[in-house]
Scaffold this motif. Sequence first.
Motif, PDB file in Angstrom:
ATOM      1  N   LEU A  29       0.836  -1.200   0.000  1.00 11.66           N
ATOM      2  CA  LEU A  29       0.000   0.000   0.000  1.00 11.66           C
ATOM      3  C   LEU A  29       0.867   1.243   0.000  1.00 11.66           C
ATOM      4  O   LEU A  29       1.793   1.363   0.814  1.00 11.66           O
ATOM      5  CB  LEU A  29      -0.888   0.003   1.253  1.00 11.66           C
ATOM      6  N   TRP A  30       0.560   2.185  -0.897  1.00 15.67           N
ATOM      7  CA  TRP A  30       1.151   3.523  -0.836  1.00 15.67           C
ATOM      8  C   TRP A  30       0.266   4.363   0.071  1.00 15.67           C
ATOM      9  O   TRP A  30      -0.922   4.525  -0.176  1.00 15.67           O
ATOM     10  CB  TRP A  30       1.246   4.144  -2.231  1.00 15.67           C
ATOM     11  N   GLN A  31       0.850   4.957   1.112  1.00 16.03           N
ATOM     12  CA  GLN A  31       0.039   5.552   2.171  1.00 16.03           C
ATOM     13  C   GLN A  31      -0.536   6.931   1.856  1.00 16.03           C
ATOM     14  O   GLN A  31      -1.668   7.216   2.226  1.00 16.03           O
ATOM     15  CB  GLN A  31       0.860   5.662   3.455  1.00 16.03           C
ATOM     16  N   ARG A  32       0.235   7.793   1.265  1.00 14.66           N
ATOM     17  CA  ARG A  32      -0.233   9.167   1.111  1.00 14.66           C
ATOM     18  C   ARG A  32      -1.449   9.205   0.195  1.00 14.66           C
ATOM     19  O   ARG A  32      -1.447   8.602  -0.876  1.00 14.66           O
ATOM     20  CB  ARG A  32       0.877  10.062   0.570  1.00 14.66           C
ATOM     21  N   GLU A  33      -2.483   9.938   0.581  1.00 15.29           N
ATOM     22  CA  GLU A  33      -3.766   9.886  -0.110  1.00 15.29           C
ATOM     23  C   GLU A  33      -3.863  10.860  -1.273  1.00 15.29           C
ATOM     24  O   GLU A  33      -4.889  10.928  -1.954  1.00 15.29           O
ATOM     25  CB  GLU A  33      -4.887  10.123   0.894  1.00 15.29           C
ATOM     26  N   HIS A  35       5.875  16.177  -6.672  1.00 12.23           N
ATOM     27  CA  HIS A  35       7.098  15.774  -5.974  1.00 12.23           C
ATOM     28  C   HIS A  35       7.133  14.257  -5.761  1.00 12.23           C
ATOM     29  O   HIS A  35       8.207  13.653  -5.777  1.00 12.23           O
ATOM     30  CB  HIS A  35       7.198  16.488  -4.621  1.00 12.23           C
ATOM     31  N   ASP A  36       5.964  13.668  -5.540  1.00 11.67           N
ATOM     32  CA  ASP A  36       5.897  12.234  -5.254  1.00 11.67           C
ATOM     33  C   ASP A  36       5.698  11.383  -6.502  1.00 11.67           C
ATOM     34  O   ASP A  36       5.976  10.175  -6.476  1.00 11.67           O
ATOM     35  CB  ASP A  36       4.751  11.942  -4.281  1.00 11.67           C
ATOM     36  N   GLU A  37       5.210  11.976  -7.575  1.00  9.67           N
ATOM     37  CA  GLU A  37       4.852  11.164  -8.740  1.00  9.67           C
ATOM     38  C   GLU A  37       6.011  10.324  -9.281  1.00  9.67           C
ATOM     39  O   GLU A  37       5.841   9.112  -9.510  1.00  9.67           O
ATOM     40  CB  GLU A  37       4.262  12.050  -9.838  1.00  9.67           C
ATOM     41  N   PRO A  38       7.219  10.889  -9.487  1.00  9.03           N
ATOM     42  CA  PRO A  38       8.322  10.035  -9.965  1.00  9.03           C
ATOM     43  C   PRO A  38       8.666   8.922  -8.980  1.00  9.03           C
ATOM     44  O   PRO A  38       8.955   7.789  -9.391  1.00  9.03           O
ATOM     45  CB  PRO A  38       9.489  11.015 -10.134  1.00  9.03           C
ATOM     46  N   LEU A  39       8.632   9.232  -7.686  1.00  6.82           N
ATOM     47  CA  LEU A  39       8.921   8.228  -6.660  1.00  6.82           C
ATOM     48  C   LEU A  39       7.900   7.102  -6.709  1.00  6.82           C
ATOM     49  O   LEU A  39       8.246   5.918  -6.629  1.00  6.82           O
ATOM     50  CB  LEU A  39       8.922   8.891  -5.282  1.00  6.82           C
ATOM     51  N   LEU A  77      -5.165   4.231  -1.780  1.00 12.69           N
ATOM     52  CA  LEU A  77      -6.464   4.588  -1.220  1.00 12.69           C
ATOM     53  C   LEU A  77      -6.621   6.107  -1.217  1.00 12.69           C
ATOM     54  O   LEU A  77      -6.571   6.752  -0.169  1.00 12.69           O
ATOM     55  CB  LEU A  77      -6.607   4.034   0.202  1.00 12.69           C
ATOM     56  N   PRO A  78      -6.825   6.726  -2.391  1.00 15.28           N
ATOM     57  CA  PRO A  78      -6.889   8.189  -2.464  1.00 15.28           C
ATOM     58  C   PRO A  78      -8.211   8.759  -1.980  1.00 15.28           C
ATOM     59  O   PRO A  78      -9.247   8.084  -1.997  1.00 15.28           O
ATOM     60  CB  PRO A  78      -6.719   8.452  -3.962  1.00 15.28           C
ATOM     61  N   GLN A  79      -8.161   9.998  -1.548  1.00 17.48           N
ATOM     62  CA  GLN A  79      -9.359  10.753  -1.234  1.00 17.48           C
ATOM     63  C   GLN A  79     -10.058  11.176  -2.523  1.00 17.48           C
ATOM     64  O   GLN A  79      -9.426  11.366  -3.565  1.00 17.48           O
ATOM     65  CB  GLN A  79      -9.001  12.001  -0.416  1.00 17.48           C
ATOM     66  N   TYR A  80     -11.369  11.346  -2.446  1.00 17.31           N
ATOM     67  CA  TYR A  80     -12.138  11.877  -3.578  1.00 17.31           C
ATOM     68  C   TYR A  80     -11.583  13.251  -3.978  1.00 17.31           C
ATOM     69  O   TYR A  80     -11.435  14.134  -3.143  1.00 17.31           O
ATOM     70  CB  TYR A  80     -13.609  11.997  -3.184  1.00 17.31           C
ATOM     71  N   GLY A  81     -11.243  13.401  -5.231  1.00 14.46           N
ATOM     72  CA  GLY A  81     -10.692  14.649  -5.732  1.00 14.46           C
ATOM     73  C   GLY A  81      -9.209  14.816  -5.501  1.00 14.46           C
ATOM     74  O   GLY A  81      -8.639  15.852  -5.866  1.00 14.46           O
ATOM     75  N   ALA A  82      -8.548  13.811  -4.912  1.00 13.62           N
ATOM     76  CA  ALA A  82      -7.115  13.923  -4.636  1.00 13.62           C
ATOM     77  C   ALA A  82      -6.322  14.015  -5.929  1.00 13.62           C
ATOM     78  O   ALA A  82      -6.678  13.406  -6.949  1.00 13.62           O
ATOM     79  CB  ALA A  82      -6.637  12.722  -3.825  1.00 13.62           C
ATOM     80  N   TYR A  83      -5.237  14.769  -5.873  1.00 10.08           N
ATOM     81  CA  TYR A  83      -4.369  14.928  -7.034  1.00 10.08           C
ATOM     82  C   TYR A  83      -3.848  13.556  -7.456  1.00 10.08           C
ATOM     83  O   TYR A  83      -3.300  12.807  -6.659  1.00 10.08           O
ATOM     84  CB  TYR A  83      -3.212  15.854  -6.690  1.00 10.08           C
ATOM     85  N   GLY A  84      -4.039  13.234  -8.708  1.00 10.69           N
ATOM     86  CA  GLY A  84      -3.525  11.985  -9.248  1.00 10.69           C
ATOM     87  C   GLY A  84      -4.498  10.823  -9.214  1.00 10.69           C
ATOM     88  O   GLY A  84      -4.232   9.783  -9.824  1.00 10.69           O
ATOM     89  N   ALA A  85      -5.642  10.964  -8.522  1.00 16.41           N
ATOM     90  CA  ALA A  85      -6.522   9.820  -8.333  1.00 16.41           C
ATOM     91  C   ALA A  85      -7.076   9.281  -9.648  1.00 16.41           C
ATOM     92  O   ALA A  85      -7.185   8.066  -9.832  1.00 16.41           O
ATOM     93  CB  ALA A  85      -7.669  10.184  -7.392  1.00 16.41           C
ATOM     94  N   VAL A  86      -7.436  10.153 -10.563  1.00 15.89           N
ATOM     95  CA  VAL A  86      -8.066   9.694 -11.804  1.00 15.89           C
ATOM     96  C   VAL A  86      -7.081   8.978 -12.723  1.00 15.89           C
ATOM     97  O   VAL A  86      -7.494   8.297 -13.656  1.00 15.89           O
ATOM     98  CB  VAL A  86      -8.736  10.863 -12.562  1.00 15.89           C
TER      99      VAL A  86
END
Length: 326
Positions: free
Chosen positions: A169-173, A178-182, A200-209
């Motif tokens: 699991l990747w934790q940050r929602e 900054h995190d995308e390449p990692l 487990l992203p939040q609704y509307g979180a950056y990158g979720a779609v």
Amino acid sequence: MPRPKHLCVLPCGGLLPEHFAPWTSSDLAPYVHYVPEELSGSHAFKPLFDGFIFNGIGSRPGRFMYPMYAAFGAAADQSDWLLWIDSLFAPGCNLDALNSLADRPLNVWVSIPYPQMLYTNFGKLNGRELHFMSAKDRYEAVEWWIDQFLERWNQVGNDFGNLGLRGFLWQRESIDKHDEPLVKMTNRFIASEGYHSLWLPQYGAYGAVKFSMLGFNDAAIHANYYGNAGMGVEWINHAAIMARSCGAGFQIICGKGILYNDTHFLDYLNLGLPEKNGYASSHLLVYQFPNQRLGDLSKKQPEDYERLYAFISGAYCKTSYPGIDY
């Protein structure tokens, strides 16, 4: 193993010292099987969750791996990351306790400690001090931790007869630039080791779609609906549309505390039915029980425990309550 459909998040650690108590077999029993109070002590139990996510908040008080808790203490260092592995494999609890209850194949996911940006005192790897201001060092730490965990799993995994390690699991929602390449590098590494990655992203979180473009095999959307936080049930509807449009699963929340009203859990169940949003039959559902454990729920709110089982087993019917408007 078959692809899991109903996963449950098991938080490990938290803000209070008592949150660091490990999961024992008695704690986990009502998660693995539906154990209504009237059948307690018998063997007439029915399967409940088929997968579990061990989510490491912290391995000791005041030190946090989970990014949402970063402001409440110090960032976890190398020793904390290793303690997280030790706690997962501790005799009689966590993985070992789950295995003792597993009378059928159960999938397991484990959270990767989050490398807090700007943290400069993580520890040494290969004779070099890692500084998380460096993207290279952040990835090196994550890959090292996965290697350390897999080494332990490979040593004892055969002893866990019905437990199958599904992935990480990747934790940050939310995943920003900054995190995308990692994240992409981490998910490629996980895939190269033969495992899956989950978010487990939040609704509307950056990158979720675009979770699949980030390399995740699965994601489940959190609707940000709690009942007492100012957002109405339409947030469930909107999040369900988002999840459906991007091929993600959905999260079911049953919480306790000031944020949660008495009917939010019913809203999640009711609005998942086929005549509403239909996520009851989604490919992946992830359940969270903030600030409570199922053992307490089964005793204090047995009707909700029964509804949970009915929803998972496909037998749930809409439950009305005073003031319901859908």
